[in-house]
Enzyme design. Sequence first.
Site, PDB file in Angstrom:
ATOM      1  CB  SER A  21      -1.027   0.139   1.194  1.00 36.41           C
ATOM      2  OG  SER A  21      -1.601   1.484   1.880  1.00 36.41           O
TER       3      SER A  21
ATOM      4  CE1 TYR B 168      -4.805  -0.893   4.780  1.00 35.08           C
ATOM      5  CE2 TYR B 168      -3.904   0.757   4.762  1.00 35.08           C
ATOM      6  CZ  TYR B 168      -4.473  -0.776   4.245  1.00 35.08           C
ATOM      7  OH  TYR B 168      -4.781  -1.026   2.745  1.00 35.08           O
TER       8      TYR B 168
HETATM    9  N1  LIG Z   1      -8.502  -0.142  -1.969  1.00 33.66           N
HETATM   10  C1  LIG Z   1      -7.721   0.658  -1.726  1.00 33.66           C
HETATM   11  O1  LIG Z   1      -7.498   1.382  -1.632  1.00 33.66           O
HETATM   12  C2  LIG Z   1      -5.938   0.099  -1.773  1.00 33.66           C
HETATM   13  C3  LIG Z   1      -5.172  -0.047  -1.645  1.00 33.66           C
HETATM   14  C4  LIG Z   1      -3.665   0.220  -1.427  1.00 33.66           C
HETATM   15  C5  LIG Z   1      -4.074  -1.077  -1.012  1.00 33.66           C
HETATM   16  N2  LIG Z   1      -4.262  -1.964  -1.256  1.00 33.66           N
HETATM   17  C6  LIG Z   1      -4.634  -3.574  -0.822  1.00 33.66           C
HETATM   18  O2  LIG Z   1      -4.937  -4.239  -1.491  1.00 33.66           O
HETATM   19  C7  LIG Z   1      -4.867  -5.191  -1.207  1.00 33.66           C
HETATM   20  C8  LIG Z   1      -5.966  -6.064  -1.930  1.00 33.66           C
HETATM   21  O3  LIG Z   1      -7.219  -4.641  -1.275  1.00 33.66           O
HETATM   22  P1  LIG Z   1      -8.858  -4.686  -2.794  1.00 33.66           P
HETATM   23  O4  LIG Z   1      -8.760  -3.021  -2.578  1.00 33.66           O
HETATM   24  O5  LIG Z   1      -9.111  -5.536  -3.440  1.00 33.66           O
HETATM   25  O6  LIG Z   1     -10.012  -5.025  -1.656  1.00 33.66           O
HETATM   26  P2  LIG Z   1     -11.540  -5.719  -1.578  1.00 33.66           P
HETATM   27  O7  LIG Z   1     -11.766  -5.919  -0.052  1.00 33.66           O
HETATM   28  O8  LIG Z   1     -11.558  -5.917  -2.969  1.00 33.66           O
HETATM   29  O9  LIG Z   1     -10.561  -7.260  -1.862  1.00 33.66           O
HETATM   30  C9  LIG Z   1     -10.008  -8.394  -1.083  1.00 33.66           C
HETATM   31  C10 LIG Z   1     -10.366  -9.247  -0.521  1.00 33.66           C
HETATM   32  O10 LIG Z   1      -9.198 -10.067  -0.203  1.00 33.66           O
HETATM   33  C11 LIG Z   1     -10.879 -11.272   0.572  1.00 33.66           C
HETATM   34  N3  LIG Z   1      -9.821 -11.320   1.937  1.00 33.66           N
HETATM   35  C12 LIG Z   1     -10.403 -10.777   2.945  1.00 33.66           C
HETATM   36  N4  LIG Z   1     -10.661 -11.383   4.217  1.00 33.66           N
HETATM   37  C13 LIG Z   1      -9.956 -12.609   3.940  1.00 33.66           C
HETATM   38  C14 LIG Z   1      -8.711 -13.765   4.045  1.00 33.66           C
HETATM   39  N5  LIG Z   1      -8.633 -13.445   5.928  1.00 33.66           N
HETATM   40  N6  LIG Z   1      -8.231 -14.531   3.881  1.00 33.66           N
HETATM   41  C15 LIG Z   1      -8.541 -14.654   2.632  1.00 33.66           C
HETATM   42  N7  LIG Z   1      -9.207 -13.606   1.723  1.00 33.66           N
HETATM   43  C16 LIG Z   1      -9.587 -12.829   2.578  1.00 33.66           C
HETATM   44  C17 LIG Z   1     -12.042 -10.956   1.024  1.00 33.66           C
HETATM   45  O11 LIG Z   1     -13.144 -11.339   0.951  1.00 33.66           O
HETATM   46  C18 LIG Z   1     -12.304  -9.602  -0.642  1.00 33.66           C
HETATM   47  O12 LIG Z   1     -12.671 -10.498  -1.928  1.00 33.66           O
HETATM   48  C19 LIG Z   1      -5.095  -5.744   0.067  1.00 33.66           C
HETATM   49  O13 LIG Z   1      -4.272  -5.792   0.814  1.00 33.66           O
HETATM   50  C20 LIG Z   1      -5.865  -3.689   0.514  1.00 33.66           C
HETATM   51  O14 LIG Z   1      -4.238  -3.380   1.525  1.00 33.66           O
HETATM   52  C21 LIG Z   1      -6.448  -1.358  -1.283  1.00 33.66           C
END
Ligand SMILES: NC(=O)c1ccc[n+]([C@@H]2O[C@H](COP(=O)([O-])OP(=O)(O)OC[C@H]3O[C@@H](n4cnc5c(N)ncnc54)[C@H](O)[C@@H]3O)[C@@H](O)[C@H]2O)c1
Length: 281
Positions: free
Chosen positions: A154, A167
């Site tokens: 991130s 976070y």
């Molecule tokens: N969306 C943002 O703004 C953002 C920014 C920077 C980093 N991220 C990171 O990117 C990654 C993906 O996030 P996203 O935005 O696509 O979110 P999202 O919620 O769309 O997808 C995340 C997926 O992970 C699954 N998940 C949650 N807990 C879990 C567990 N214990 N075991 C297995 N699967 C699990 C959820 O069911 C979901 O399908 C994460 O690591 C998040 O921290 C997100």
Amino acid sequence: MGRLDDKVFVITGTSSGMGRAMAIQFAKEGAKLVISDISPNAPAGNYIADTDMRPTEEVIKSLGAEVVYTTCDVTKQEDVKNLIKTAVDKFGKVTNVVANAGIWRGGVMMHHESVEILDEMYAVNVKGPYLTCQEAIKQFLRQDSPGNIVVICSSTSLAIYASECAYCMTKSALPALVKAVALEYGPKGIRINGICPTWVKTTLSHELYENEALRRETEMFIPLRKWCDVGDVANLATFLSTEESSFIHGTLIPVDGGNILSLGEVPPSFINWDYSVDKEI
Ligand SMILES: NC(=O)c1ccc[n+]([C@@H]2O[C@H](COP(=O)([O-])OP(=O)(O)OC[C@H]3O[C@@H](n4cnc5c(N)ncnc54)[C@H](O)[C@@H]3O)[C@@H](O)[C@H]2O)c1
């Protein structure tokens, strides 16, 4: 010929968001995939960006690619072991692993955060990628083959944002994971890199994105003035998973429209964004 022909990917958290986008893009590039999520009932599709809300497995099968779905809670070592084993049983090997699953619980000041929230995020965002990397490395060593790992970190892995202390703490641990693995296993041909996106249009962040005032404010901290698309992350993950990036190792790469450059700025309303210019040179 796809850029990922003959590669076998294991990816966590693929029902939604970036995990889903990467899995679909890898499939289009010829990869075989083991996809996974915490539950088969985890909401499918990208709440903000998708019109097609079919389960990721169904979308990938309709592309003609080989894919298996396995339930894997990344906080449970047995689940992660089973995830890798599924790939070996089905495809005979693992070549690429993407540690993507993560959760966000933020939006309040540190003294309002609960220790339960810290524990929950620590388990998914730190222990999860740790276990995923550990089981991936064991399999690469078992195969005596090179391997490739991408960790979805991130922008909060590189800088701290207010109102999300817990976070930020969990995501700040990931550069240490990426660098430690790079140092220890680079000599065995195991490559690892981290991707650091800023705000991305996914289910995780949809409440912020759909609040127009908040979205506009966040955009003011991004020099390219827009949020990240899941495709921006999938494109970099694809590049890092190919030999095109064969000498890139142990790095943390922002995908943030320049967000990291503007973190020292004063609030947007303090600035006169005046783009006027003399017409003559
Ligand atoms: N969306 C943002 O703004 C953002 C920014 C920077 C980093 N991220 C990171 O990117 C990654 C993906 O996030 P996203 O935005 O696509 O979110 P999202 O919620 O769309 O997808 C995340 C997926 O992970 C699954 N998940 C949650 N807990 C879990 C567990 N214990 N075991 C297995 N699967 C699990 C959820 O069911 C979901 O399908 C994460 O690591 C998040 O921290 C997100």
